[in-house]
Design a protein around this motif. Structure first.
Motif, short mmCIF file in Angstrom:
data_model
loop_
_atom_site.label_atom_id
_atom_site.label_comp_id
_atom_site.label_asym_id
_atom_site.label_seq_id
_atom_site.Cartn_x
_atom_site.Cartn_y
_atom_site.Cartn_z
N THR A 122 47.63 37.84 24.03
CA THR A 122 46.70 38.41 23.05
C THR A 122 47.02 37.95 21.63
N GLY A 123 48.02 37.07 21.47
CA GLY A 123 48.36 36.55 20.16
C GLY A 123 49.47 37.28 19.46
N GLU A 124 50.04 38.30 20.10
CA GLU A 124 51.18 38.99 19.50
C GLU A 124 52.41 38.07 19.53
N VAL A 125 53.22 38.13 18.47
CA VAL A 125 54.40 37.28 18.36
C VAL A 125 55.64 38.16 18.43
N PHE A 126 56.59 37.75 19.25
CA PHE A 126 57.82 38.51 19.46
C PHE A 126 59.03 37.62 19.19
N PHE A 127 60.09 38.24 18.71
CA PHE A 127 61.31 37.53 18.35
C PHE A 127 62.41 37.85 19.34
N PHE A 128 63.13 36.83 19.78
CA PHE A 128 64.26 37.03 20.68
C PHE A 128 65.49 37.35 19.82
N GLY A 129 65.66 38.62 19.52
CA GLY A 129 66.74 39.07 18.66
C GLY A 129 66.42 40.45 18.15
N ASP A 130 67.02 40.81 17.03
CA ASP A 130 66.73 42.10 16.43
C ASP A 130 66.53 41.92 14.94
N PHE A 131 66.46 43.03 14.21
CA PHE A 131 66.21 42.94 12.77
C PHE A 131 67.22 42.05 12.07
N ALA A 132 68.47 42.07 12.54
CA ALA A 132 69.54 41.35 11.85
C ALA A 132 69.52 39.85 12.11
N GLY A 133 68.79 39.41 13.14
CA GLY A 133 68.73 37.98 13.39
C GLY A 133 68.70 37.63 14.87
N PRO A 134 68.82 36.34 15.19
CA PRO A 134 68.75 35.90 16.59
C PRO A 134 69.97 36.34 17.38
N LYS A 135 69.78 36.47 18.67
CA LYS A 135 70.91 36.77 19.54
C LYS A 135 71.17 35.57 20.45
N LEU A 136 72.36 35.53 21.01
CA LEU A 136 72.76 34.42 21.87
C LEU A 136 72.02 34.50 23.19
N PRO A 137 71.23 33.48 23.53
CA PRO A 137 70.51 33.52 24.80
C PRO A 137 71.39 33.07 25.96
N ASN A 138 71.15 33.62 27.11
CA ASN A 138 71.64 33.04 28.35
C ASN A 138 70.46 32.99 29.31
N LEU A 139 70.63 32.36 30.43
CA LEU A 139 69.49 32.12 31.33
C LEU A 139 68.85 33.43 31.77
N GLU A 140 69.67 34.43 32.07
CA GLU A 140 69.13 35.69 32.57
C GLU A 140 68.38 36.46 31.46
N SER A 141 69.00 36.58 30.29
CA SER A 141 68.36 37.36 29.22
C SER A 141 67.09 36.68 28.72
N LEU A 142 67.10 35.35 28.67
CA LEU A 142 65.92 34.64 28.20
C LEU A 142 64.79 34.73 29.23
N ARG A 143 65.15 34.68 30.50
CA ARG A 143 64.12 34.83 31.52
C ARG A 143 63.52 36.24 31.48
N ASP A 144 64.36 37.25 31.29
CA ASP A 144 63.86 38.62 31.18
C ASP A 144 62.88 38.74 30.01
N PHE A 145 63.24 38.12 28.89
CA PHE A 145 62.38 38.14 27.71
C PHE A 145 61.03 37.50 28.02
N CYS A 146 61.05 36.33 28.66
CA CYS A 146 59.81 35.64 28.99
C CYS A 146 58.95 36.46 29.94
N GLU A 147 59.57 37.08 30.93
CA GLU A 147 58.81 37.88 31.89
C GLU A 147 58.21 39.12 31.23
N GLU A 148 58.92 39.69 30.27
CA GLU A 148 58.37 40.82 29.52
C GLU A 148 57.15 40.40 28.71
N VAL A 149 57.23 39.22 28.11
CA VAL A 149 56.09 38.71 27.34
C VAL A 149 54.90 38.45 28.26
N ILE A 150 55.16 37.81 29.38
CA ILE A 150 54.09 37.53 30.35
C ILE A 150 53.45 38.83 30.84
N GLY A 151 54.29 39.83 31.09
CA GLY A 151 53.79 41.11 31.60
C GLY A 151 53.23 42.02 30.53
#
Length: 310
Positions: A122-151
């Motif tokens: 729907t055009g919403e933009v999300f950041f992988f991190g929090d207010f303070a800045g980016p967080k360190l990605p790993n395969l599992e956390s990044l996949r969870d993030f992507c699946e949350e966006v898709i869902g």
């Protein structure tokens, strides 16, 4: 190496060659100016964009590219999501008004985490991190993030209510010493109500409250008409703006600038106990927040259809 992320400055030395051929079957680089949103609008597919501050040192980026490459495999997420990887210099496509990204803001280095954003269907933009800045990605956390966006069920950090709380001497100790958070307080005189000074001040305080809603800073205002302000503030005239650091309540710091939204914000940023989440010590939006703001404008259909950018 250019200091600026900007179409008017030289790109990083390997800008046209840093992206290895072996990744191009699943990953894309950002297109030319203005094209990403047009591409997204055709299919409305969830999209991941990963940007790195120093892709001209590709060794620092490759481990993250490899991670995204695995997620973009046909049997994983590529059927539901598009994936872009690029150098930060290309991020100017998200900012059609102000080319102002700085390579050296916020102490970034080749070891900094990448800046990862996702655009939902729907055009919403999300950041992988929090207010303070980016967080360190790993395969599992990044996949969870992507699946949350898709869902469509991303859980974003919540901000506090954007408000400027009125304070009086009766509630002074209760509010000022209730926590060890930093405090910003503005003393004004209600005798000036209706004047341009107070009208402008109240508008700017409301705007300041909105800009501090993701920060651990409480914002107050106090009417000093017929009130004796505690002597440690040394208020000779109004309005007057102060910052009280969490562990230094006895040492209020008076704003040395003429009071306006950006000067008050800068003063808070300069004197907060810890550096603010969204603003550096100069009061400038930090890179991850700046880019998030511009991406949200870039994909906001109402803004783009009206030709208006914030």
């Amino acid at each position: 190496m250019s200091r600026y992320y900007c179409g008017y400055n030289p790109a990083p030395p390997n800008f046209t060659t840093f992206f290895p051929e072996k990744y191009k079957d699943r990953l894309q680089r950002l297109p030319n100016f203005g094209k990403l949103r047009q591409t997204w609008e055709i299919h409305k597919r969830p999209t991941l964009v990963m940007l790195h501050v120093f892709a001209d040192d590709f060794g620092a980026l490759e481990k993250y590219v490899e991670m995204v490459y695995q997620l973009a495999a046909p049997q994983v997420l590529s059927a539901e999501m598009d994936f872009y990887v690029d150098d930060m210099w290309q991020s100017y496509i998200f900012n059609e008004e102000d080319f102002s990204f700085f390579r050296d803001d916020d102490g970034f280095s080749v070891d900094s985490f990448p800046l990862i954003y996702a655009i939902g269907s729907t055009g919403e933009v999300f950041f992988f991190g929090d207010f303070a800045g980016p967080k360190l990605p790993n395969l599992e956390s990044l996949r969870d993030f992507c699946e949350e966006v898709i869902g469509g069920n991303v859980k974003e950090p919540t901000t506090k209510e954007s408000k400027v709380e009125e304070i009086s001497l009766d509630s002074w100790n209760e509010l000022l010493y209730a926590s060890d958070e930093d405090i910003a307080i503005c003393f004004y005189n209600s005798l000036q109500d209706g004047t341009e000074v107070n009208k402008r001040l109240m508008i700017n305080l409301d705007r300041l409250g909105d800009r501090l809603k993701q920060e651990s800073v409480r914002l107050y205002k106090m009417d000093i008409h017929e009130v004796s302000v505690p002597k440690k503030f040394n208020v000779e005239s109004s309005p007057a703006f102060f910052v009280l650091q969490g562990t230094q309540r006895h040492n209020p710091l008076r704003c040395k600038y003429e009071l306006g939204i950006w000067t008050m914000l800068r003063f808070v940023a300069e004197n907060s106990t810890e550096e603010l989440n969204y603003y550096n010590r100069r009061g400038h939006l930090r890179l991850h927040a700046n880019l998030l703001t511009h991406m949200r404008d870039y994909f906001d259909l109402s803004h783009n259809q009206s030709g208006c950018f914030l």
